[in-house]
Design an enzyme around this catalytic site. Structure first.
Site, PDB file in Angstrom:
ATOM      1  N   GLU A 184      -6.486   4.556   8.019  1.00  0.00           N
ATOM      2  CA  GLU A 184      -6.291   5.977   7.731  1.00  0.00           C
ATOM      3  C   GLU A 184      -7.539   6.578   7.074  1.00  0.00           C
ATOM      4  O   GLU A 184      -7.855   7.746   7.281  1.00  0.00           O
ATOM      5  CB  GLU A 184      -5.036   6.168   6.857  1.00  0.00           C
ATOM      6  CG  GLU A 184      -3.780   5.940   7.686  1.00  0.00           C
ATOM      7  CD  GLU A 184      -2.616   5.316   6.936  1.00  0.00           C
ATOM      8  OE1 GLU A 184      -2.607   5.360   5.696  1.00  0.00           O
ATOM      9  OE2 GLU A 184      -1.723   4.772   7.609  1.00  0.00           O
ATOM     10  N   ASN A 244       0.870  -1.178   0.000  1.00  0.00           N
ATOM     11  CA  ASN A 244       0.000   0.000   0.000  1.00  0.00           C
ATOM     12  C   ASN A 244       0.908   1.229   0.000  1.00  0.00           C
ATOM     13  O   ASN A 244       1.520   1.545   1.011  1.00  0.00           O
ATOM     14  CB  ASN A 244      -0.883  -0.044   1.261  1.00  0.00           C
ATOM     15  CG  ASN A 244      -1.722   1.203   1.432  1.00  0.00           C
ATOM     16  OD1 ASN A 244      -1.808   2.033   0.537  1.00  0.00           O
ATOM     17  ND2 ASN A 244      -2.340   1.340   2.598  1.00  0.00           N
ATOM     18  N   TRP A 245       0.970   1.878  -1.140  1.00  0.00           N
ATOM     19  CA  TRP A 245       1.913   2.999  -1.271  1.00  0.00           C
ATOM     20  C   TRP A 245       1.401   4.267  -0.610  1.00  0.00           C
ATOM     21  O   TRP A 245       2.130   5.248  -0.482  1.00  0.00           O
ATOM     22  CB  TRP A 245       2.204   3.275  -2.752  1.00  0.00           C
ATOM     23  CG  TRP A 245       3.019   2.225  -3.434  1.00  0.00           C
ATOM     24  CD1 TRP A 245       3.396   0.997  -2.927  1.00  0.00           C
ATOM     25  CD2 TRP A 245       3.582   2.297  -4.753  1.00  0.00           C
ATOM     26  NE1 TRP A 245       4.147   0.312  -3.849  1.00  0.00           N
ATOM     27  CE2 TRP A 245       4.272   1.087  -4.985  1.00  0.00           C
ATOM     28  CE3 TRP A 245       3.555   3.260  -5.757  1.00  0.00           C
ATOM     29  CZ2 TRP A 245       4.941   0.822  -6.186  1.00  0.00           C
ATOM     30  CZ3 TRP A 245       4.214   3.002  -6.955  1.00  0.00           C
ATOM     31  CH2 TRP A 245       4.900   1.802  -7.162  1.00  0.00           C
ATOM     32  N   GLY A 280       3.040  -1.212   4.241  1.00  0.00           N
ATOM     33  CA  GLY A 280       3.066   0.223   3.968  1.00  0.00           C
ATOM     34  C   GLY A 280       4.486   0.684   3.685  1.00  0.00           C
ATOM     35  O   GLY A 280       5.012   0.520   2.583  1.00  0.00           O
ATOM     36  N   GLY A 281       5.139   1.218   4.698  1.00  0.00           N
ATOM     37  CA  GLY A 281       6.471   1.815   4.551  1.00  0.00           C
ATOM     38  C   GLY A 281       7.466   0.950   3.788  1.00  0.00           C
ATOM     39  O   GLY A 281       8.158   1.438   2.877  1.00  0.00           O
ATOM     40  N   SER A 301       3.772  -2.410  10.265  1.00  0.00           N
ATOM     41  CA  SER A 301       5.226  -2.464  10.452  1.00  0.00           C
ATOM     42  C   SER A 301       5.858  -3.801  10.075  1.00  0.00           C
ATOM     43  O   SER A 301       6.790  -4.254  10.736  1.00  0.00           O
ATOM     44  CB  SER A 301       5.595  -2.072  11.891  1.00  0.00           C
ATOM     45  OG  SER A 301       5.151  -0.760  12.157  1.00  0.00           O
ATOM     46  N   HIS A 325      -9.217   0.958   5.141  1.00  0.00           N
ATOM     47  CA  HIS A 325      -7.925   1.191   5.796  1.00  0.00           C
ATOM     48  C   HIS A 325      -8.116   2.144   6.984  1.00  0.00           C
ATOM     49  O   HIS A 325      -8.921   3.079   6.909  1.00  0.00           O
ATOM     50  CB  HIS A 325      -6.916   1.769   4.801  1.00  0.00           C
ATOM     51  CG  HIS A 325      -5.532   1.760   5.350  1.00  0.00           C
ATOM     52  ND1 HIS A 325      -5.089   2.722   6.224  1.00  0.00           N
ATOM     53  CD2 HIS A 325      -4.519   0.873   5.219  1.00  0.00           C
ATOM     54  CE1 HIS A 325      -3.845   2.430   6.588  1.00  0.00           C
ATOM     55  NE2 HIS A 325      -3.480   1.309   5.989  1.00  0.00           N
TER      56      HIS A 325
HETATM   57  P1  PGA Z   1       3.123   0.071   7.657  1.00  0.00           P
HETATM   58  O1  PGA Z   1       1.648   0.283   7.070  1.00  0.00           O
HETATM   59  O2  PGA Z   1       3.668  -1.187   7.033  1.00  0.00           O
HETATM   60  O3  PGA Z   1       3.888   1.302   7.235  1.00  0.00           O
HETATM   61  O4  PGA Z   1       2.991  -0.052   9.132  1.00  0.00           O
HETATM   62  C1  PGA Z   1       0.787  -0.790   6.911  1.00  0.00           C
HETATM   63  C2  PGA Z   1      -0.519  -0.331   6.316  1.00  0.00           C
HETATM   64  O5  PGA Z   1      -0.976   0.761   6.648  1.00  0.00           O
HETATM   65  O6  PGA Z   1      -1.117  -1.032   5.499  1.00  0.00           O
END
Ligand code: PGA
Length: 249
Positions: free
Chosen positions: A96, A9-10, A233-234, A212, A94
């Site tokens: 966010e 997920n960019w 994510g990251g 993470s 998600h």
């Molecule tokens: P992260 O994000 O790997 O940066 O913790 C995961 C995500 O939001 O899907």
């Protein structure tokens, strides 16, 4: 056997040039793996990503979509628009989106129904906040998120659903759920699906872990019985890291 999936997920990262560069690197490093690999670039770069990955097994997904067919929804993107550029998978729910854009279970349910109507595949995200876990409310929070958005679905809809457990306290914080915490929740989720539907569906649905995930911890997390992959994510913003996670299977 249920599918192993690693999805990147960019988020709101990578302009057109960076999208091109990262995808070219991913193509170079691509090799046959047990896992289905997906990336979700920003809306404006989905067409470019689709074109670049036309001959690759990497699937392009959207990070969101609207529930309406079309119309006066300034700034929004419809399922038909996504499909018209070859994007047939969408991430919904998600944390966010829930947190910063007030997406609640009811809205997500409408998005899910629309995506299914359009024969799209859905990665449905959910997960508790630290304040829930700290008072032992994490199971009930997750149960409600899943029930409210998904338990009206018909059996056959589940072929299009991938679940992604993402404890909010682990997203982008560097603080991962332990493999045991992930397994405990994934087993709980699978059992929930079994109780409401049946064991064929619960055994077939892929449940991803997100929060993470890094090359250093992916193998241990993915090694758990009920963890079928990750939403990254990251670490998905770097080709070496992302492919190392993919190859953790
Ligand atoms: P992260 O994000 O790997 O940066 O913790 C995961 C995500 O939001 O899907």
């Amino acid at each position: 056997m249920r599918k192993k999936i690693v999805a990147g997920n960019w988020k709101m990262n990578n302009d057109l040039v960076a999208t091109n560069t990262l995808i070219s690197e991913l193509i170079k490093k691509e090799k046959t793996t047990n896992a289905e690999v997906m990336i979700a670039p920003a809306f404006v770069n989905l067409l470019e990503a689709s074109k670049l990955l036309k001959y690759s097994s990497i699937i392009v997904a959207a990070q969101n979509m609207h529930f309406a067919e079309n119309g006066a929804y300034t700034g929004e993107i419809s399922a038909a628009m996504l499909k018209s550029i070859g994007v047939n998978t969408v991430i919904l729910g998600h944390s966010e989106r829930r947190e910063y854009f007030s997406e609640d279970d009811n809205l997500l349910k409408q998005k899910i129904d629309k995506a299914l109507d359009e024969h799209m595949k859905i990665i449905f995200c959910f997960g508790e906040k630290w304040e829930d876990r700290s008072v032992d409310n994490h199971f009930i929070v997750v149960e409600n998120q899943i029930k409210n958005a998904l338990f009206h679905l018909e059996n056959e809809n589940w072929e299009s659903i991938v679940l992604a457990y993402e404890p909010v306290w682990a997203i982008g914080t560097g603080q991962t759920a332990s493999p045991e915490q992930a397994q405990e929740m994934h087993a709980f989720i699978r059992n929930l699906v079994k109780k409401h539907y049946n064991s064929t569906i619960s055994e077939e649905v892929s449940i991803l872990y997100g929060g993470s995930v890094k090359p250093e911890n992916a193998k241990e997390i993915f090694g758990k019985n009920d963890v079928d992959g990750g939403l990254i994510g990251g670490a998905a913003l770097n080709a070496d890291n992302f492919m190392a996670i993919v190859n953790a299977f």
